[in-house]
Design a protein around this motif. Structure first.
Motif, PDB file in Angstrom:
ATOM      1  N   MET A 152       0.837  -1.202   0.000  1.00  0.00           N
ATOM      2  CA  MET A 152       0.000   0.000   0.000  1.00  0.00           C
ATOM      3  C   MET A 152       0.875   1.257   0.000  1.00  0.00           C
ATOM      4  O   MET A 152       0.603   2.226  -0.706  1.00  0.00           O
ATOM      5  N   ALA A 153       1.923   1.244   0.816  1.00  0.00           N
ATOM      6  CA  ALA A 153       2.813   2.406   0.899  1.00  0.00           C
ATOM      7  C   ALA A 153       3.508   2.644  -0.440  1.00  0.00           C
ATOM      8  O   ALA A 153       3.616   3.782  -0.912  1.00  0.00           O
ATOM      9  N   ALA A 154       3.955   1.555  -1.088  1.00  0.00           N
ATOM     10  CA  ALA A 154       4.637   1.701  -2.378  1.00  0.00           C
ATOM     11  C   ALA A 154       3.662   2.191  -3.446  1.00  0.00           C
ATOM     12  O   ALA A 154       3.988   3.072  -4.252  1.00  0.00           O
ATOM     13  N   ARG A 155       2.449   1.645  -3.442  1.00  0.00           N
ATOM     14  CA  ARG A 155       1.473   2.067  -4.468  1.00  0.00           C
ATOM     15  C   ARG A 155       1.019   3.501  -4.259  1.00  0.00           C
ATOM     16  O   ARG A 155       0.575   4.163  -5.196  1.00  0.00           O
ATOM     17  N   GLY A 156       1.097   3.995  -3.020  1.00  0.00           N
ATOM     18  CA  GLY A 156       0.799   5.402  -2.756  1.00  0.00           C
ATOM     19  C   GLY A 156       1.989   6.311  -3.024  1.00  0.00           C
ATOM     20  O   GLY A 156       1.890   7.512  -2.832  1.00  0.00           O
ATOM     21  N   ASP A 157       3.108   5.741  -3.478  1.00  0.00           N
ATOM     22  CA  ASP A 157       4.354   6.499  -3.689  1.00  0.00           C
ATOM     23  C   ASP A 157       4.738   7.309  -2.456  1.00  0.00           C
ATOM     24  O   ASP A 157       5.181   8.454  -2.540  1.00  0.00           O
ATOM     25  N   PHE A 158       4.546   6.710  -1.292  1.00  0.00           N
ATOM     26  CA  PHE A 158       5.039   7.304  -0.058  1.00  0.00           C
ATOM     27  C   PHE A 158       6.546   7.045   0.051  1.00  0.00           C
ATOM     28  O   PHE A 158       7.025   5.966  -0.323  1.00  0.00           O
ATOM     29  N   ALA A 159       7.306   8.007   0.594  1.00  0.00           N
ATOM     30  CA  ALA A 159       8.606   7.647   1.155  1.00  0.00           C
ATOM     31  C   ALA A 159       8.341   6.773   2.376  1.00  0.00           C
ATOM     32  O   ALA A 159       7.221   6.748   2.901  1.00  0.00           O
ATOM     33  N   MET A 160       9.329   6.008   2.800  1.00  0.00           N
ATOM     34  CA  MET A 160       9.109   5.077   3.917  1.00  0.00           C
ATOM     35  C   MET A 160      10.297   5.094   4.862  1.00  0.00           C
ATOM     36  O   MET A 160      11.431   5.309   4.446  1.00  0.00           O
ATOM     37  N   ALA A 161       9.986   4.831   6.123  1.00  0.00           N
ATOM     38  CA  ALA A 161      11.027   4.610   7.139  1.00  0.00           C
ATOM     39  C   ALA A 161      10.740   3.264   7.781  1.00  0.00           C
ATOM     40  O   ALA A 161       9.611   2.997   8.187  1.00  0.00           O
ATOM     41  N   PHE A 162      11.760   2.414   7.847  1.00  0.00           N
ATOM     42  CA  PHE A 162      11.603   1.090   8.453  1.00  0.00           C
ATOM     43  C   PHE A 162      12.363   1.024   9.767  1.00  0.00           C
ATOM     44  O   PHE A 162      13.580   1.250   9.813  1.00  0.00           O
TER      45      PHE A 162
ATOM     46  N   ILE B 134       0.846  12.752   6.134  1.00  0.00           N
ATOM     47  CA  ILE B 134       0.379  13.288   4.849  1.00  0.00           C
ATOM     48  C   ILE B 134       0.127  14.789   4.997  1.00  0.00           C
ATOM     49  O   ILE B 134      -0.558  15.216   5.929  1.00  0.00           O
ATOM     50  N   ASN B 135       0.674  15.569   4.072  1.00  0.00           N
ATOM     51  CA  ASN B 135       0.403  16.997   4.010  1.00  0.00           C
ATOM     52  C   ASN B 135      -0.856  17.191   3.159  1.00  0.00           C
ATOM     53  O   ASN B 135      -0.864  16.840   1.979  1.00  0.00           O
ATOM     54  N   LEU B 136      -1.915  17.726   3.748  1.00  0.00           N
ATOM     55  CA  LEU B 136      -3.185  17.850   3.008  1.00  0.00           C
ATOM     56  C   LEU B 136      -3.251  19.107   2.150  1.00  0.00           C
ATOM     57  O   LEU B 136      -4.244  19.327   1.463  1.00  0.00           O
ATOM     58  N   SER B 137      -2.204  19.928   2.166  1.00  0.00           N
ATOM     59  CA  SER B 137      -2.206  21.110   1.298  1.00  0.00           C
ATOM     60  C   SER B 137      -2.017  20.683  -0.156  1.00  0.00           C
ATOM     61  O   SER B 137      -1.129  19.887  -0.466  1.00  0.00           O
ATOM     62  N   ASP B 138      -2.838  21.232  -1.040  1.00  0.00           N
ATOM     63  CA  ASP B 138      -2.642  20.937  -2.461  1.00  0.00           C
ATOM     64  C   ASP B 138      -1.964  22.104  -3.184  1.00  0.00           C
ATOM     65  O   ASP B 138      -2.086  22.249  -4.394  1.00  0.00           O
ATOM     66  N   ASN B 139      -1.212  22.909  -2.459  1.00  0.00           N
ATOM     67  CA  ASN B 139      -0.408  23.957  -3.111  1.00  0.00           C
ATOM     68  C   ASN B 139       0.653  23.366  -4.024  1.00  0.00           C
ATOM     69  O   ASN B 139       0.949  23.919  -5.076  1.00  0.00           O
ATOM     70  N   LEU B 145      -3.670  13.118  -6.063  1.00  0.00           N
ATOM     71  CA  LEU B 145      -2.610  12.346  -5.398  1.00  0.00           C
ATOM     72  C   LEU B 145      -2.890  12.241  -3.898  1.00  0.00           C
ATOM     73  O   LEU B 145      -2.677  11.181  -3.288  1.00  0.00           O
ATOM     74  N   ILE B 146      -3.365  13.328  -3.309  1.00  0.00           N
ATOM     75  CA  ILE B 146      -3.719  13.281  -1.881  1.00  0.00           C
ATOM     76  C   ILE B 146      -4.803  12.228  -1.661  1.00  0.00           C
ATOM     77  O   ILE B 146      -4.709  11.393  -0.759  1.00  0.00           O
ATOM     78  N   GLU B 147      -5.821  12.253  -2.521  1.00  0.00           N
ATOM     79  CA  GLU B 147      -6.914  11.291  -2.377  1.00  0.00           C
ATOM     80  C   GLU B 147      -6.396   9.858  -2.513  1.00  0.00           C
ATOM     81  O   GLU B 147      -6.758   8.976  -1.723  1.00  0.00           O
ATOM     82  N   HIS B 148      -5.531   9.624  -3.500  1.00  0.00           N
ATOM     83  CA  HIS B 148      -4.963   8.282  -3.694  1.00  0.00           C
ATOM     84  C   HIS B 148      -4.190   7.841  -2.446  1.00  0.00           C
ATOM     85  O   HIS B 148      -4.338   6.695  -1.978  1.00  0.00           O
ATOM     86  N   ARG B 149      -3.384   8.736  -1.908  1.00  0.00           N
ATOM     87  CA  ARG B 149      -2.595   8.361  -0.724  1.00  0.00           C
ATOM     88  C   ARG B 149      -3.486   8.094   0.484  1.00  0.00           C
ATOM     89  O   ARG B 149      -3.225   7.177   1.273  1.00  0.00           O
ATOM     90  N   GLY B 173     -10.960  21.079   1.244  1.00  0.00           N
ATOM     91  CA  GLY B 173     -10.083  19.905   1.209  1.00  0.00           C
ATOM     92  C   GLY B 173     -10.288  18.970   2.386  1.00  0.00           C
ATOM     93  O   GLY B 173     -10.326  17.751   2.218  1.00  0.00           O
ATOM     94  N   PHE B 174     -10.452  19.532   3.572  1.00  0.00           N
ATOM     95  CA  PHE B 174     -10.577  18.657   4.726  1.00  0.00           C
ATOM     96  C   PHE B 174     -11.933  17.966   4.764  1.00  0.00           C
ATOM     97  O   PHE B 174     -12.047  16.816   5.212  1.00  0.00           O
ATOM     98  N   GLU B 175     -12.950  18.630   4.252  1.00  0.00           N
ATOM     99  CA  GLU B 175     -14.261  17.974   4.147  1.00  0.00           C
ATOM    100  C   GLU B 175     -14.164  16.772   3.198  1.00  0.00           C
ATOM    101  O   GLU B 175     -14.682  15.682   3.488  1.00  0.00           O
ATOM    102  N   LYS B 176     -13.469  16.964   2.074  1.00  0.00           N
ATOM    103  CA  LYS B 176     -13.271  15.839   1.147  1.00  0.00           C
ATOM    104  C   LYS B 176     -12.477  14.714   1.824  1.00  0.00           C
ATOM    105  O   LYS B 176     -12.762  13.526   1.639  1.00  0.00           O
ATOM    106  N   THR B 177     -11.473  15.091   2.626  1.00  0.00           N
ATOM    107  CA  THR B 177     -10.675  14.083   3.350  1.00  0.00           C
ATOM    108  C   THR B 177     -11.564  13.238   4.254  1.00  0.00           C
ATOM    109  O   THR B 177     -11.478  11.998   4.260  1.00  0.00           O
TER     110      THR B 177
END
Lengths: 244, 244
Positions: A152-162, B134-139, B145-149, B173-177
């Motif tokens: 899930m983390a990889a598909r979200g293109d998150f950086a990761m810390a293990f 996750i940073n919810l700012s879409d600046n 991408l935020i939604e996918h993550r 944005g936060f309502e959508k979150t």
């Protein structure tokens, strides 16, 4: 006399990464409880009893702290890093739930510099965009859940810390982790092996996913994985703030 | 005279959460650069020039720091929290990449207590198991991408920490979150709204996902979302170390 329990993070190792808040709690304490190497970081003094304990007795240690505080002791439970990140804080609240007689306890969590943030700072800014923190130990969760979270983390293109990437008792877990990442990510993804960060033994080794081998990690290593945009500039590794 | 740039995290607000390492860098500095409210936390003294700047000029600020250091200045760029987490460190490395003439710069990142860890400590231990930030700012990234993550994090049953959940310029944005979380998670999931943590205005408000409303967050709030096992014990919220 009113007792309390403070669960304090001592940071990754160097003394100038211990917060003044944690130092003040230690100065007021009557008892310090924790895993042997963390208690060893606290200077003995009159009026202070040190209670070093072995690893993997977290719940006993937490119950002992609550019991001492109920009799008026001022107890600091020491963790490395931040006590709320794969450390003692959750164990204390588990013990509190298991022992309702301590429900009135005064418990404070004192945050600290967790290993992944110290490692990221030593490398540059690889966690400068959205990221995940995953404990790779399967002592307390099934391997299938770790694998699912990695995907899930990889598909979200998150950086990761293990955290806890590898131990003698489960040398194969980190090899499986690398194989999962290779299925999900490009071989050009950067991986940072950050060992013994902020101590005299500190070593930062950055390679690509294609180059990474399981023996690059041990139990003193935090592993950071970049997202698709993580890059090198000079001797630093960073993840840009923007994403498309 | 050799100049340097240190990017220092001042923590969430209270002075006893500033590391001695960051305080020492400030004591040696000739110049302090940063967003106005963070520079305001640094005491003026002889030999120190303060350069407060407005928000959203991160790259200019970073280039200015590199330029000053190249002339021999000892420059501290101040961030709140940890500079590597949605703060100034990535901007400095972006500026370094854009200005190769500063390639030889001496740059250090000094880690700090980031907002999510201070918020978690104030609430108990809600990030005591695997989690995402996750940073919810879409600046600087598209909303898609935020939604996918968010969906990947929820499907991985990660606990989550949201930075910049809501601003006047993007109140929706936060309502959508919250709506995405309601599609992916049970309405019993716990959400912690942690406002102005470690300051005199600190307020911790814990509700279920079913009870959460968008106006519970503002730009001074960090939002923490539990995983499926996150629970209350007394006035605390914690996530157990075990998962099945």
């Amino acid at each position: 006399m009113t007792g309390w329990v403070a669960i304090a993070g001592l940071g990754p190792g160097r003394e100038d990464l211990v917060t003044p808040e944690a130092s003040a709690a230690l100065a007021e304490a009557t008892d310090v409880i924790g895993y042997i190497p963390y208690v060893a970081r606290v200077a003995p003094r009159d009026g202070l009893t040190l209670h070093p304990t072995d690893n993997r007795v977290e719940l006993d240690r937490a119950a002992h702290a609550l019991e001492l505080a109920a009799t008026g002791a001022r107890v600091v439970i020491v963790s490395s890093g931040d006590p709320g990140v794969f450390a003692m804080a959750s164990a204390v609240f588990e013990a509190l739930e298991a022992h309702p007689k301590y429900a009135a306890s005064d418990i404070r969590v004192l945050p600290g510099i967790t290993a992944m943030l110290a490692a990221a700072a030593a490398a540059g800014a690889p966690l400068g965009h959205d990221f995940c923190a995953i404990n790779l130990s399967d002592n307390l969760k099934p391997w299938a859940l770790i694998e699912h979270r990695l995907r899930m983390a990889a598909r979200g293109d998150f950086a990761m810390a293990f955290y806890n990437p590898r131990s003698k008792s489960r040398p194969e877990g980190f090899e499986k982790t690398l194989n999962i990442l290779r299925e999900e990510c490009s071989p050009e993804h950067l991986i940072i092996f950050a060992r013994a960060v902020s101590t005299p033994d500190q070593a930062i080794n950055t390679v690509t996913l294609g180059e990474a081998t399981p023996d690059m990690a041990d139990m003193r290593t935090v592993v950071l994985v970049g997202n698709a945009a993580t890059r090198r500039v000079g001797r630093y590794v960073y993840t840009p703030r923007s994403a498309t």
